[in-house]
Write an enzyme that holds these catalytic residues in place. Structure first.
Site, PDB file in Angstrom:
ATOM      1  N   LYS A  97       0.849  -1.201   0.000  1.00  0.00           N
ATOM      2  CA  LYS A  97       0.000   0.000   0.000  1.00  0.00           C
ATOM      3  C   LYS A  97       0.881   1.245   0.000  1.00  0.00           C
ATOM      4  O   LYS A  97       1.925   1.286   0.656  1.00  0.00           O
ATOM      5  CB  LYS A  97      -0.891  -0.043   1.256  1.00  0.00           C
ATOM      6  N   SER A 119      -9.753   2.470   3.089  1.00  0.00           N
ATOM      7  CA  SER A 119      -8.822   3.161   2.229  1.00  0.00           C
ATOM      8  C   SER A 119      -7.909   2.225   1.439  1.00  0.00           C
ATOM      9  O   SER A 119      -7.289   2.636   0.468  1.00  0.00           O
ATOM     10  CB  SER A 119      -7.958   4.113   3.070  1.00  0.00           C
ATOM     11  N   SER A 138     -10.297   0.086   7.354  1.00  0.00           N
ATOM     12  CA  SER A 138      -9.711   0.196   6.013  1.00  0.00           C
ATOM     13  C   SER A 138      -9.037  -1.052   5.476  1.00  0.00           C
ATOM     14  O   SER A 138      -8.583  -1.072   4.338  1.00  0.00           O
ATOM     15  CB  SER A 138      -8.717   1.357   5.965  1.00  0.00           C
TER      16      SER A 138
END
Length: 495
Positions: free
Chosen positions: A78, A158, A182
């Protein structure tokens, strides 16, 4: 072997050990899949040179017989994790051009274990969002579709890029972070597994901060066994992070027996929300029946302060964000706005932040600054902290009464269309976190497991919440649920 990118971590690990495949072959299969899936916008920085170099080193290590479980396995990282020499932007314009001179502890531990980094994954800006629509890179797209509908769906947020990439078999697994859901919400939206470990289990060092008392890294994988394998490599005490726990990391995979006889699973009545879709209600009831059939005892429990969780979270998280994001001022690193003649330092701050931060980040920074301001600190921030203590105590009381895990829905709906939740009403978007934020406020481990499809063929997930530091036990309960649910659906390939 064909379709190497479709293997799970466990399958690929075993194939590597048996000499059926090399890490280079696995990595090349994933790189090819990534290049063919640009429409998903999951990978925002591709690092094929680093990937192949690490894959070659992993093959040597495996040949030498000195290889941990993650060695040679291609994964995505990420964009919130700082990666040395590779852009690490947290999906924000304000960090444009930032290439760290250091590696985050979690990504370093994965690299040390021999994992192969394929590139950086899309996300909501500074991890603020539930749909991956606040990213400077544009929206990440869910590989799943509703029936025969061509509308693009959100992969959740997210960690939307991570979820999309794992569900579409672009990588074997990915790192995510979870501040209010998330990891778990995108995992549920894309039919994969995602675990948020206990706060302090994984180091936060080198992960761009959103809300420091809530943020926690975790793995996003194709199944529970993979989550156990990857989590072990990500955990561990770190002297560089004062919130990192000095606890031994167990062999999580060895704890996956699937035997949950005599375990007490709590069903919290407060999670029965008004207007909850019948499909979610049914899935939850079915999940409880599956665990019961596997030998667990299902008990009704009460978490009375749940209704205050969302408002408390949306005071505490923006307050911490406004404090953390104050460092982005155009002085030391990242973007600096063009200044007019006569502009001073105040104008530089204002222009840089106005240009660099997106609307959602600006909104949360303003809310956070407001609740921390003189005259409002006690009314909002301090009160939210007290509520947080009560929420934590609710869980402590339930666990003290002998409950081993708590079963809830992961999300209030299946994946929705990109653009369907308009910016006009941010509260609607915030309601996506209704089942997940309590876990962050209490610092507990939580896992989302895919458990069924809705009427339009979209995946739905169930969440299990565990006792602090007992990820092994939680993973085992999740493993039993996964076996009972038998979820094997994959998105039809359209990209």
């Amino acid at each position: 072997m064909s379709d190497l990118n479709k293997l799970s971590l466990a399958e690929a690990r075993d194939a590597l050990r048996n000499g059926d495949v090399t890490s280079v072959e696995l990595t090349e299969a994933c790189l090819k899949a990534i290049d063919a899936a640009d429409v998903l916008n999951a990978f925002v920085y591709k690092t094929p040179e680093i990937a192949l170099e690490r894959a070659k080193a992993a093959d040597e290590r495996i040949k030498a017989g000195d290889a941990p479980a993650m060695c040679g396995l291609p994964i995505g990282i990420k964009d919130l994790f700082c990666t040395k020499g590779v852009p690490s932007q947290a999906a924000s314009k304000i960090l444009d051009g930032f290439k760290p001179e250091y590696e985050s502890t979690v990504s370093q531990q994965l690299a040390d274990a021999g994992a192969v980094m394929l590139g950086k994954l899309n996300m909501d800006e500074f991890a603020m969002g539930s749909s991956n629509e606040t990213s400077v890179y544009g929206n990440a797209v869910n590989p799943w579709r509703r029936g025969n509908d061509d509308a693009q769906l959100t992969p959740g947020g997210s960690s939307g890029g991570s979820a999309s990439a794992v569900a579409a078999d672009l990588c074997l697994a990915a790192t995510g972070t979870d501040t209010g859901g998330s990891i778990r919400q995108p995992a549920a939206f894309t039919g994969i597994t995602g675990i948020k470990p206990t706060y302090g289990r994984c180091s936060r060092w080198g992960i761009v901060a959103f809300a420091s008392s809530l943020d926690q890294a975790g793995p996003m994988t194709k199944n529970v066994r993979d989550a156990a394998i990857m989590l072990e490599a990500m955990c561990g005490h770190d002297l560089k992070d004062s919130t990192s726990a000095e606890l031994a990391v167990p062999n999580f995979e060895a704890m996956l027996t699937g035997d949950i006889k005599g375990k007490k699973i709590g069903i919290p009545k407060e999670y029965r929300m008004d207007g909850m879709p019948a499909e979610i209600e049914k899935l939850w009831a079915d999940g409880a029946e599956m665990l019961k059939a596997a030998g667990a005892e299902i008990v009704d429990i009460s978490l009375p302060h749940t209704k205050y969780a969302l408002p408390a979270y949306y005071v505490i998280a923006p307050a911490e964000a406004s404090s953390n994001l104050a460092r982005y001022d155009g002085v030391r690193y990242g973007r600096r706005a063009q200044l007019a003649q006569g502009d001073g330092i105040t104008e530089m701050y204002e222009k840089t932040r106005a240009e660099g931060f997106g609307h959602e980040v600006q909104r949360r920074v303003m809310v956070g600054t407001y609740v921390l301001s003189a005259g409002f600190y006690d009314a909002y921030y301090n009160r939210a902290r007290k509520v947080r203590t009560l929420i934590k105590k609710d869980f402590e009381d339930v666990f003290a009464a002998g409950v081993d895990a708590i079963l809830t829905p992961a999300t209030p709906s299946a994946a929705f269309g990109l653009g369907e939740m308009t910016e006009a009403d941010p509260v609607q978007m915030y309601l996506n976190d209704v089942f997940t934020v309590t876990v962050n406020l209490a610092g507990l481990p939580g896992i989302s497991v895919p458990a069924g499809l809705d009427g339009q063929g979209l995946p739905l997930g169930l969440q299990l919440i565990g006792r602090p530091w007992e990820e092994g036990d939680l993973l085992n309960t999740a493993y039993a649920l996964e076996n009972a649910a038998g979820f094997v659906a994959k998105p039809g390939k359209w990209w």
